[in-house]
Design a protein around this motif. Sequence first.
Motif, PDB file in Angstrom:
ATOM      1  N   LEU A  28      46.253  75.702   7.170  1.00 25.05           N
ATOM      2  CA  LEU A  28      45.652  74.757   7.885  1.00 25.05           C
ATOM      3  C   LEU A  28      46.406  73.137   7.339  1.00 25.05           C
ATOM      4  N   SER A  29      46.515  73.214   6.025  1.00 22.50           N
ATOM      5  CA  SER A  29      46.888  72.004   5.395  1.00 22.50           C
ATOM      6  C   SER A  29      48.470  71.724   5.850  1.00 22.50           C
ATOM      7  N   VAL A  30      49.158  72.893   5.873  1.00 24.07           N
ATOM      8  CA  VAL A  30      50.372  72.737   6.475  1.00 24.07           C
ATOM      9  C   VAL A  30      50.695  72.424   7.899  1.00 24.07           C
ATOM     10  N   THR A  31      49.689  72.864   8.559  1.00 24.32           N
ATOM     11  CA  THR A  31      49.491  72.678   9.959  1.00 24.32           C
ATOM     12  C   THR A  31      49.268  71.129  10.320  1.00 24.32           C
ATOM     13  N   LEU A  32      48.266  70.604   9.566  1.00 31.76           N
ATOM     14  CA  LEU A  32      47.562  69.229   9.633  1.00 31.76           C
ATOM     15  C   LEU A  32      48.962  68.317   9.119  1.00 31.76           C
ATOM     16  N   ALA A  33      49.464  68.621   8.207  1.00 29.79           N
ATOM     17  CA  ALA A  33      50.369  67.769   7.608  1.00 29.79           C
ATOM     18  C   ALA A  33      51.735  67.751   8.483  1.00 29.79           C
ATOM     19  N   VAL A  34      52.047  68.583   9.219  1.00 29.11           N
ATOM     20  CA  VAL A  34      52.985  68.749  10.158  1.00 29.11           C
ATOM     21  C   VAL A  34      52.746  67.805  11.464  1.00 29.11           C
ATOM     22  N   GLY A  35      51.507  68.065  11.649  1.00 31.38           N
ATOM     23  CA  GLY A  35      51.001  67.165  12.853  1.00 31.38           C
ATOM     24  C   GLY A  35      50.973  65.829  12.393  1.00 31.38           C
ATOM     25  N   ALA A  36      50.611  65.365  11.387  1.00 25.96           N
ATOM     26  CA  ALA A  36      50.429  63.988  10.812  1.00 25.96           C
ATOM     27  C   ALA A  36      51.965  63.337  10.972  1.00 25.96           C
ATOM     28  N   GLU A  37      52.932  64.133  10.430  1.00 26.65           N
ATOM     29  CA  GLU A  37      54.265  63.747  10.740  1.00 26.65           C
ATOM     30  C   GLU A  37      54.621  63.343  12.103  1.00 26.65           C
ATOM     31  N   ARG A  55      53.909  56.395  16.112  1.00 30.41           N
ATOM     32  CA  ARG A  55      53.638  55.201  15.626  1.00 30.41           C
ATOM     33  C   ARG A  55      52.236  55.167  15.311  1.00 30.41           C
ATOM     34  N   ALA A  56      51.740  56.420  14.990  1.00 39.92           N
ATOM     35  CA  ALA A  56      50.112  56.235  14.615  1.00 39.92           C
ATOM     36  C   ALA A  56      49.867  57.080  13.192  1.00 39.92           C
ATOM     37  N   VAL A  57      49.810  56.188  11.917  1.00 36.65           N
ATOM     38  CA  VAL A  57      50.039  56.676  10.813  1.00 36.65           C
ATOM     39  C   VAL A  57      48.431  57.178  10.344  1.00 36.65           C
ATOM     40  N   VAL A  58      48.422  58.443   9.817  1.00 37.05           N
ATOM     41  CA  VAL A  58      47.119  59.097   9.397  1.00 37.05           C
ATOM     42  C   VAL A  58      46.982  58.973   7.974  1.00 37.05           C
ATOM     43  N   THR A  59      45.903  58.455   7.925  1.00 38.16           N
ATOM     44  CA  THR A  59      45.560  58.293   6.232  1.00 38.16           C
ATOM     45  C   THR A  59      44.503  59.320   5.797  1.00 38.16           C
ATOM     46  N   ARG A  60      43.794  60.175   6.628  1.00 38.33           N
ATOM     47  CA  ARG A  60      43.122  61.155   6.244  1.00 38.33           C
ATOM     48  C   ARG A  60      43.290  62.356   7.135  1.00 38.33           C
ATOM     49  N   LEU A  70      46.567  50.376  23.451  1.00 39.57           N
ATOM     50  CA  LEU A  70      45.902  51.569  23.223  1.00 39.57           C
ATOM     51  C   LEU A  70      46.898  52.621  23.770  1.00 39.57           C
ATOM     52  N   SER A  71      47.970  52.408  24.305  1.00 37.82           N
ATOM     53  CA  SER A  71      48.782  53.722  24.685  1.00 37.82           C
ATOM     54  C   SER A  71      49.242  54.443  23.582  1.00 37.82           C
ATOM     55  N   VAL A  72      49.182  54.208  22.417  1.00 37.71           N
ATOM     56  CA  VAL A  72      49.408  54.874  21.182  1.00 37.71           C
ATOM     57  C   VAL A  72      48.548  55.961  21.154  1.00 37.71           C
ATOM     58  N   VAL A  73      47.155  55.576  21.279  1.00 38.01           N
ATOM     59  CA  VAL A  73      45.875  56.269  21.163  1.00 38.01           C
ATOM     60  C   VAL A  73      46.373  57.408  22.125  1.00 38.01           C
ATOM     61  N   VAL A  74      46.489  57.409  23.544  1.00 36.26           N
ATOM     62  CA  VAL A  74      46.695  58.220  24.381  1.00 36.26           C
ATOM     63  C   VAL A  74      47.482  59.454  23.692  1.00 36.26           C
ATOM     64  N   GLU A  75      48.890  59.111  23.115  1.00 35.95           N
ATOM     65  CA  GLU A  75      49.603  59.934  22.579  1.00 35.95           C
ATOM     66  C   GLU A  75      49.182  60.662  21.413  1.00 35.95           C
ATOM     67  N   ALA A  76      48.386  59.942  20.560  1.00 34.98           N
ATOM     68  CA  ALA A  76      47.629  60.596  19.481  1.00 34.98           C
ATOM     69  C   ALA A  76      46.657  61.492  19.619  1.00 34.98           C
ATOM     70  N   ILE A  77      46.124  61.354  20.551  1.00 38.33           N
ATOM     71  CA  ILE A  77      44.828  62.306  21.143  1.00 38.33           C
ATOM     72  C   ILE A  77      45.541  63.509  21.649  1.00 38.33           C
ATOM     73  N   ARG A  78      46.571  63.748  22.340  1.00 34.47           N
ATOM     74  CA  ARG A  78      47.214  64.506  22.968  1.00 34.47           C
ATOM     75  C   ARG A  78      47.798  65.427  21.908  1.00 34.47           C
ATOM     76  N   GLU A  79      48.584  64.769  20.951  1.00 34.68           N
ATOM     77  CA  GLU A  79      49.328  65.566  19.810  1.00 34.68           C
ATOM     78  C   GLU A  79      48.070  66.021  19.023  1.00 34.68           C
ATOM     79  N   TYR A 107      54.419  74.815  13.766  1.00 37.07           N
ATOM     80  CA  TYR A 107      55.640  74.679  15.074  1.00 37.07           C
ATOM     81  C   TYR A 107      55.333  75.210  16.157  1.00 37.07           C
ATOM     82  N   ASP A 108      54.282  75.842  16.326  1.00 37.39           N
ATOM     83  CA  ASP A 108      54.028  76.806  17.535  1.00 37.39           C
ATOM     84  C   ASP A 108      53.870  75.930  18.950  1.00 37.39           C
TER      85      ASP A 108
END
Length: 596
Positions: free
Chosen positions: A32-41, A47-52, A349-358, A417-418
């Motif tokens: 789960l950590s690797v999946t979230l870390a890859v997703g944060a990258e 252009r949406a930086v995850v702090t948590r 807010l266009s970046v938010v749309v892409e962030a939600i989809r990802e 990477y699925d």
Amino acid sequence: MALFRGHGMVETLRFALVLCVASIPVAMPTVLSVTLAVGAERLARRRAVVTRLAAIEELAGIDILCSDKTGTLTQNRLSLGRPFCVPGCAVDHLIHCAALASREEDRDPIDEAVLVAAAADPPVESRRLEAFQPFDPVRKRTEATLVESGARRFRVSKGAPQVLLAMAANAVAVQADVTRAVEGFAARGYRSLAVAEAEGDQPWHLLGVLPLFDPPRDDSKTTLEELRQLGIATKLITGDQVAIAREMAGQLGLGAEILLAESLEDLSAGPFHDPGERIERADGFAQVFPEHKYRIVELLQRRGHLVGMTGDGVNDAPALKRADAGIAVSGATDAARSAADIVLLSPGLSVVVEAIRESRRIFQRMHHYAVYRIAETIRVLVFMTVSILVFDFYPLSALMIVLLALLNDGAILSIAYDRTRWSPRPVRWQMPVVLGVATALGLAGVVATFGLLWLAEVVFAQPRELIQTPPLSQALGGGTSDRVRGPYGGALLVCAAGPAAAAGGGRHPAAGHPAGRERHLHGPDRLGVGPAGVGLLAGVVPGGGSGEATGLPAVRPTADPAAQPQGDLSSTLSAAGGVPEGLMIGLSAALIGLPY
């Protein structure tokens, strides 16, 4: 049961301990950590930086987004319109006093618009700034105290019309005209900025109102529509008046149900008044103070919603911290960024749309892993239990179970990477669904593996030393064949398919695909995933089959196994004892392709 059948106590306890340890999902935190870390990258690339990291999961489930108007939905580039002046005040004097209550170094958009309009006025050398109070979200005004050479001391202020009207001595005389002017500006989407001055410590005197227009961003309406299609309701939050908020909401395609923030705390409706219900129905909020934002988020969360909140100022930090997904927009202060879960590097807010989809793609990967891991645990435990009860036989040794746990948990890291599709609706953990699907798949796996064991034990009467290989191959391959992608695919499938696969090398003999090539096989070609598919073809068709029927080179076994070409699977089958053993290995390879 083992003791009743005469098995040793130590051996039974050792096997039970190994089985229990292998059933524990020790790799779950890592996966789960690797999946979230890859997703944060990947979110950072957008252009949406995850702090948590946990915020990614929460972002996938938000169903309400509270968005600031200024700078987020609008361009934050103000222009000055034709002002309204009270009787006895000139337009130039109104703009001049507004400029004196502004400060260029603050880089405030309102100050910049006023200073640009007053740029033609020559500076007065004999005037000295004595004190300056910058804009405060609570006071909603700025104030400057100036002294001229003749010892004349005066004050100027600019801010919200309702605030300056409450301070002005001439409020009664001009209130009707000012209110009419403000409403007229608001009907056209203009913000109103009142200006007042005072001589020394004398009462304030209202001079007039400046209209400021902040046009919406070109992509705001499209972005809000995309959020609506994703199942997210957007609520407009602004400190402006209701008429301005309603006009802007109309331009952006939002509803016209705009509430005054003060009405959220109105208890006059009786003891059964529920402000959360009113907030849920509202499309936006006007004349909002920072504490109102926190209250809005809190009440929506009490109604069972996952709430996202955008903000950029110091006073937005509590609301950003309270929200399930706090989003600091581009240009936010350090305090807002530290309180937020996600920091946007691009305006709008266009970046938010892409962030939600990802984030929803990432959630699907986590969901798939949870289903897979529970299903595999059920499959191993139930299969081992049924096999011991029916055949009084351990189909997998303790070493095989440990190997099964290590290889499956290691291979599943590639799920980060699925290839997944984002859900069109907000997603949350539905544990009854997860457990139900995992149980069904796990029991299906038990049927498949136990059927293989039954064929080997009852139909073909194979030695139990040989029987232990196909169940291991099926158990390993069933968990990894559909999950492995990219550079790990070939190597892991060779390991999963057992000794029979290892004899065939790392290349599909017909298509010539390298083992490390990213490839997902379907249909008849699925039986050729890795070299294990050769076992099925060679087992079903005695003698290896023909090239026309199988798509593989025709290889006929000879009486002498040493005469077979090196690396050919037929030699392995001949050495194993002939067609029944080859059929068992082939069935094992076929079961590897079952879609877990």
